[in-house]
Design an enzyme around this catalytic site. Structure first.
Site, PDB file in Angstrom:
ATOM      1  N   ASP A 121      17.281 -12.184  17.719  1.00  0.00           N
ATOM      2  CA  ASP A 121      18.108 -11.641  16.625  1.00  0.00           C
ATOM      3  C   ASP A 121      17.634 -12.080  15.247  1.00  0.00           C
ATOM      4  O   ASP A 121      18.429 -12.180  14.302  1.00  0.00           O
ATOM      5  CB  ASP A 121      19.583 -12.032  16.816  1.00  0.00           C
ATOM      6  CG  ASP A 121      20.172 -11.485  18.102  1.00  0.00           C
ATOM      7  OD1 ASP A 121      19.712 -10.424  18.555  1.00  0.00           O
ATOM      8  OD2 ASP A 121      21.087 -12.121  18.662  1.00  0.00           O
ATOM      9  N   GLU A 122      16.339 -12.339  15.112  1.00  0.00           N
ATOM     10  CA  GLU A 122      15.781 -12.796  13.842  1.00  0.00           C
ATOM     11  C   GLU A 122      14.782 -11.804  13.252  1.00  0.00           C
ATOM     12  O   GLU A 122      14.209 -12.053  12.203  1.00  0.00           O
ATOM     13  CB  GLU A 122      15.076 -14.144  14.023  1.00  0.00           C
ATOM     14  CG  GLU A 122      15.993 -15.303  14.380  1.00  0.00           C
ATOM     15  CD  GLU A 122      16.682 -15.898  13.164  1.00  0.00           C
ATOM     16  OE1 GLU A 122      16.445 -15.395  12.047  1.00  0.00           O
ATOM     17  OE2 GLU A 122      17.457 -16.852  13.341  1.00  0.00           O
TER      18      GLU A 122
END
Length: 286
Positions: free
Chosen positions: A227-228
């Site tokens: 999720d980066e």
């Protein structure tokens, strides 16, 4: 009418726009649409230009690349030149929640999403009936003790279909670092929160526990860091204090649908250029 999409990434400098426009004019190109951005933080320049030959039979892609070559060399450009009528081949991955998949398939079936969906991959059978109805190949790839074996079969689908983009439409599996690297810049995920808030599992429940007043969704490129990845598109909707976590989930689904479809369309139109951990998105003018 046949047209081309030119994307440029290079160090920022004086005269880039003028040099590109002059090179295209000398090649008898008619510019239809053009956007550019100079990023002061990275000192990088980004440009997306749509143009067409004045004589549709006269100039090929190779001719335009040759005409642009001196400018490319002068500014050290990384350029890509696409034919605008090419429909990008897309593989979609899904688990048991089918709302994002259904939305993408509906828009594709209605000719509102300019891509070719060449296959759907799932670690469950739940979505087979819907995918079969749309006439798209469904690949059931259940998870096994050997995660790399399942991912290799997933990558085989991407390779054999010629897919240029993989879309994780609520595919509830964390991709290995190896697979993320194989699909770098060619894999979009929808995360059901307004990143960077509430990463990981059950983000709506995390948001409810914090008493948020808006919930959202984020479409981003997949990287080994969960999720980066660089963010492509986001949106939010207001929620009240009286709603349950389950109500957050229900409300958020519509936002996820819209955000993911926008990101897929913009990527397919070559409107998204990577800028380190960020993106430059040249949205279409109203």
């Amino acid at each position: 009418m046949r047209s081309f999409i030119l994307t440029i990434r290079c160090r920022d400098s004086v005269g880039i726009v003028a040099a590109v426009a002059s090179a295209l004019a000398a090649a008898d190109a008619f510019i239809v649409e053009s956007s550019h951005h100079g990023d002061t933080a990275s000192e990088m320049f980004f440009m997306r230009t749509v143009f067409r030959p004045s004589d549709v039979h006269a100039t090929s892609r190779a001719d335009f690349l040759q005409a642009l070559a001196p400018v490319v060399q002068q500014f050290g450009m990384d350029i890509q030149l696409y034919e605008s009528d090419h429909r990008m081949k897309v593989v979609i991955a899904v688990s048991r929640l089918g709302h994002c998949l259904n939305h993408l398939l509906h828009k594709w079936h209605a000719n509102e999403l300019d891509v070719d969906i060449v296959g759907v991959v799932s670690n469950h059978e739940d979505m087979r009936r819907m995918v079969d109805w749309f006439g798209i190949p469904f690949h059931h790839l259940p998870m096994t003790a050997d995660k790399h074996d399942q991912e290799d079969r997933f990558l085989d689908v991407v390779r054999t279909t010629g897919a240029e983009l993989t879309v994780l439409a609520r595919y509830m599996q964390v991709l290995s670092d190896r697979m993320c690297q194989r699909l770098e810049g060619r894999c979009i995920n929808i995360h059901h929160s307004f990143l960077p808030s509430f990463k990981g599992a059950r983000p709506y429940h995390q948001a409810h526990a914090r008493g948020v007043k808006v919930v959202g969704a984020t479409a981003h490129y997949v990287t080994p860091d969960l999720d980066e990845g660089p963010i492509i598109e986001q949106d939010v909707v207001r929620v009240g204090h009286g709603l349950s976590p389950e109500a957050f989930v229900k409300i958020g689904k519509d936002v996820e649908n819209v955000v993911l479809a926008r990101a897929v369309q913009w990527h397919a139109e070559h409107r998204v250029l990577l800028n380190g951990d960020r993106t430059v998105v040249f949205q279409q003018s109203a």
